[in-house]
Design a protein around this motif. Sequence first.
Motif, PDB file in Angstrom:
ATOM      1  N   LEU A   1      13.293 -10.799   1.608  1.00  0.00           N
ATOM      2  CA  LEU A   1      14.481 -11.861   1.649  1.00  0.00           C
ATOM      3  C   LEU A   1      14.024 -12.928   2.653  1.00  0.00           C
ATOM      4  N   GLY A   2      12.834 -12.613   3.165  1.00  0.00           N
ATOM      5  CA  GLY A   2      12.412 -13.737   4.449  1.00  0.00           C
ATOM      6  C   GLY A   2      12.542 -13.212   5.955  1.00  0.00           C
ATOM      7  N   GLU A   3      12.951 -12.078   6.046  1.00  0.00           N
ATOM      8  CA  GLU A   3      13.163 -11.609   7.314  1.00  0.00           C
ATOM      9  C   GLU A   3      11.724 -11.197   7.820  1.00  0.00           C
ATOM     10  N   ASP A   4      11.617 -11.295   9.099  1.00  0.00           N
ATOM     11  CA  ASP A   4      10.173 -10.786   9.641  1.00  0.00           C
ATOM     12  C   ASP A   4      10.457  -9.133  10.404  1.00  0.00           C
ATOM     13  N   VAL A   5      10.063  -8.509   9.530  1.00  0.00           N
ATOM     14  CA  VAL A   5      10.326  -6.896  10.113  1.00  0.00           C
ATOM     15  C   VAL A   5       9.033  -6.358  10.472  1.00  0.00           C
ATOM     16  N   PRO A   6       8.794  -5.759  11.486  1.00  0.00           N
ATOM     17  CA  PRO A   6       7.585  -5.355  12.062  1.00  0.00           C
ATOM     18  C   PRO A   6       7.344  -4.011  11.095  1.00  0.00           C
ATOM     19  N   PHE A   7       5.855  -3.434  10.921  1.00  0.00           N
ATOM     20  CA  PHE A   7       5.466  -2.497  10.131  1.00  0.00           C
ATOM     21  C   PHE A   7       6.072  -1.091  10.737  1.00  0.00           C
ATOM     22  N   MET A   8       6.619  -0.128  10.174  1.00  0.00           N
ATOM     23  CA  MET A   8       6.887   0.823  10.820  1.00  0.00           C
ATOM     24  C   MET A   8       5.590   1.888  11.404  1.00  0.00           C
ATOM     25  N   GLU A   9       5.873   2.638  12.345  1.00  0.00           N
ATOM     26  CA  GLU A   9       4.936   3.550  12.971  1.00  0.00           C
ATOM     27  C   GLU A   9       5.058   4.696  12.203  1.00  0.00           C
ATOM     28  N   PHE A  10       3.720   5.346  11.707  1.00  0.00           N
ATOM     29  CA  PHE A  10       3.922   6.559  10.997  1.00  0.00           C
ATOM     30  C   PHE A  10       3.943   7.459  12.097  1.00  0.00           C
ATOM     31  N   GLN A  11       4.685   8.591  11.678  1.00  0.00           N
ATOM     32  CA  GLN A  11       4.960   9.680  12.297  1.00  0.00           C
ATOM     33  C   GLN A  11       3.615  10.731  12.055  1.00  0.00           C
TER      34      GLN A  11
ATOM     35  N   VAL B   1       1.046  -1.159   0.170  1.00  0.00           N
ATOM     36  CA  VAL B   1      -0.152   0.017   0.097  1.00  0.00           C
ATOM     37  C   VAL B   1       0.864   1.188   0.079  1.00  0.00           C
ATOM     38  N   ASN B   2       0.809   2.010  -0.923  1.00  0.00           N
ATOM     39  CA  ASN B   2       1.579   2.997  -1.275  1.00  0.00           C
ATOM     40  C   ASN B   2       0.847   4.540  -0.755  1.00  0.00           C
ATOM     41  N   ARG B   3       1.650   5.519  -0.655  1.00  0.00           N
ATOM     42  CA  ARG B   3       1.078   6.681  -0.474  1.00  0.00           C
ATOM     43  C   ARG B   3       0.155   6.904   0.601  1.00  0.00           C
ATOM     44  N   ILE B   4       0.280   6.393   1.593  1.00  0.00           N
ATOM     45  CA  ILE B   4      -0.555   6.444   3.003  1.00  0.00           C
ATOM     46  C   ILE B   4      -0.281   7.848   3.325  1.00  0.00           C
ATOM     47  N   ARG B   5      -1.145   8.694   3.763  1.00  0.00           N
ATOM     48  CA  ARG B   5      -0.968   9.693   4.548  1.00  0.00           C
ATOM     49  C   ARG B   5      -1.702   9.941   5.801  1.00  0.00           C
ATOM     50  N   PRO B   6      -0.694   9.434   6.826  1.00  0.00           N
ATOM     51  CA  PRO B   6      -0.862   9.105   8.288  1.00  0.00           C
ATOM     52  C   PRO B   6      -2.074  10.302   8.968  1.00  0.00           C
TER      53      PRO B   6
ATOM     54  N   GLN C   1       3.793  -0.961   3.834  1.00  0.00           N
ATOM     55  CA  GLN C   1       2.985   0.134   3.805  1.00  0.00           C
ATOM     56  C   GLN C   1       3.889   1.518   3.685  1.00  0.00           C
ATOM     57  N   ILE C   2       3.725   2.169   2.649  1.00  0.00           N
ATOM     58  CA  ILE C   2       4.703   3.236   2.344  1.00  0.00           C
ATOM     59  C   ILE C   2       4.043   4.475   2.385  1.00  0.00           C
ATOM     60  N   PRO C   3       4.446   5.462   3.372  1.00  0.00           N
ATOM     61  CA  PRO C   3       3.873   6.858   3.569  1.00  0.00           C
ATOM     62  C   PRO C   3       4.202   7.466   2.543  1.00  0.00           C
ATOM     63  N   ASP C   4       3.343   8.636   2.133  1.00  0.00           N
ATOM     64  CA  ASP C   4       3.340   9.525   0.983  1.00  0.00           C
ATOM     65  C   ASP C   4       4.478  10.589   1.408  1.00  0.00           C
ATOM     66  N   ASP C   5       5.763  10.706   0.620  1.00  0.00           N
ATOM     67  CA  ASP C   5       6.708  11.568   0.886  1.00  0.00           C
ATOM     68  C   ASP C   5       7.255  12.458  -0.438  1.00  0.00           C
TER      69      ASP C   5
ATOM     70  N   MET D   1      -9.078   8.990   5.127  1.00  0.00           N
ATOM     71  CA  MET D   1      -8.479   8.125   4.025  1.00  0.00           C
ATOM     72  C   MET D   1      -8.677   6.859   4.540  1.00  0.00           C
ATOM     73  N   LEU D   2      -8.908   5.806   3.703  1.00  0.00           N
ATOM     74  CA  LEU D   2      -9.058   4.189   3.801  1.00  0.00           C
ATOM     75  C   LEU D   2      -7.951   3.836   4.943  1.00  0.00           C
ATOM     76  N   ASP D   3      -8.046   3.208   5.962  1.00  0.00           N
ATOM     77  CA  ASP D   3      -6.991   2.701   6.721  1.00  0.00           C
ATOM     78  C   ASP D   3      -6.772   1.257   6.415  1.00  0.00           C
ATOM     79  N   MET D   4      -5.592   0.515   6.763  1.00  0.00           N
ATOM     80  CA  MET D   4      -5.241  -0.650   6.871  1.00  0.00           C
ATOM     81  C   MET D   4      -6.162  -1.537   6.783  1.00  0.00           C
ATOM     82  N   ASP D   5      -6.978  -1.497   7.662  1.00  0.00           N
ATOM     83  CA  ASP D   5      -8.061  -2.441   8.104  1.00  0.00           C
ATOM     84  C   ASP D   5      -9.090  -2.375   7.023  1.00  0.00           C
ATOM     85  N   ASP D   6      -9.390  -1.381   6.571  1.00  0.00           N
ATOM     86  CA  ASP D   6     -10.536  -1.197   5.524  1.00  0.00           C
ATOM     87  C   ASP D   6      -9.804  -2.098   4.200  1.00  0.00           C
ATOM     88  N   ILE D   7      -8.681  -1.826   3.960  1.00  0.00           N
ATOM     89  CA  ILE D   7      -7.968  -2.330   2.833  1.00  0.00           C
ATOM     90  C   ILE D   7      -8.060  -3.784   2.773  1.00  0.00           C
TER      91      ILE D   7
END
Lengths: 263, 215
Positions: free
Chosen positions: A238-248, A171-176, A201-205, A184-190
């Motif tokens: 690459l197979g690592e388990d990385v938690p999703f980042m918290e948006f500022q 999910v690209n261009r999320i605006r927290p 989950q990529i923030p709009d930057d 805006m739709l949140d991740m749960d809706d999607i």
Amino acid sequence: MSEVIVITSGKGGVGKTTTTANLGVGLAMQGKNVVLVDTDTGLRNLDLLLGLENRIMYDLIDVTEGRVPYKKALVRHKKFETLYLLPTSQVKDKSAVNPEQLVKLCDDLRKEFDFILIDCPAGIEQGFKTAVAAADEAIVVTMPEISAVRDADKIIGELGRADKDNIKLIVNRIRPQMVESGDMLDMDDINDILSIDCIGQIPDDTMVVTSTNKGEPCITMEKSSAGQAYRNIVRRILGEDVPFMEFQTEGFFEKLRRRVFGK
Amino acid sequence: MADDVVKIKSGKGVLHINFLQGATFVNVRKNLEEKLKSGSGFFLRGTVVLLPRDVFSAEENEELQKLFHEHGLICRTKTPEEAEMLIHNAAAKESRQIPKKSTKQDVQEMLVVNKTLRGGQEIRTESSVLIVGNVNPGAQIIAGGSIDIRGTCRGMVHAGATGDTSAIIVADHLMPTQIRIANLIARSPDAIEKSNRAERASIKNGCIIIEPIER
């Protein structure tokens, strides 16, 4: 063990090409041999994002029609020596390549590369069908916007019809701020609608725009939040388990400053 | 009643109709009509009646079906499997074994879809449908019978598409863009909220109504 991954979305302008460029650079930064195949014939952009436009000699069509071996058409990245681009033609259209040709090309590329990323054109027509034909895995890019989610849903259905069951979501261009205020739709809706495994989950930057214009993907920029999100996605691939980042989200002082100075 | 042209056998809550060999349609129809009028205790409303498939033509079968419908009975022709099953059952009875398969017989036909229906996908069927998954916006289901969705319904659903006004639509979260039952259409309110209970849509007094149900 090489993987062929197609990056697709259905809707245009959600960031397929940006994602392809960033993931390609990211995987190369991790020391993988990567080739990016642009299948958006006639509307090629991937070379621009990588800053490689002026180095193109031959293209995908020359390769599939057998005029040159694929090695001649590959363009090596300026900085990352394990990253190659196979650009497409800007003068032909989507009908110039057919699925069988791309499958054969990918089989050849598998021998030399760890990752083959295919940048898919928008839409569900021939170009899409060609692009997905060779893929083992698909990454669907969408935005938190009703039309983009609808199209992603349709694309997932189409991928299922083409027997591609390994599908991941970005999910690209999320605006927290907008998500927080409910605009805006949140991740749960999607997730509710698409119900497939989300790997990013990529923030709009704003840095994405500057980096695109410079021809240097933002994944290389330490300060970019989108770049950080892309780095996490690469690690997940690459197979690592990385938690999703918290948006500022906007803090109190930013809010106050915006109110007072109207910026 | 040695000259009876119609034989009725009951079994498993279903009535099997058999015709005497060489019986004409006119005779059969008359005989059935008399029976239906006289023996009202025998023909309970809602009983399923099975007609042999290939004795009379399709139009004639239809006429007989209409006759049963008038008396409140559900009538259809036997599928080839059911005809076979009957022979099976008879054979099983002789050897005094309880047939295992026979419970399947009174189950109505139903299409089971074990995945999420996504935008642009469509299901069209004469029978009822069970969806184990969601029905996403842009997806369509058009069923002759009822529709049961074990998930969220956001697409367009049409139950009883061949005119069956008793068809129903059930979903865990019923929030479709449009609901159609038989020849009625209802659309969702412009601001739709997610319900937390399973709901059922059916026709009452000529309107589509939606009510919560326990599941």
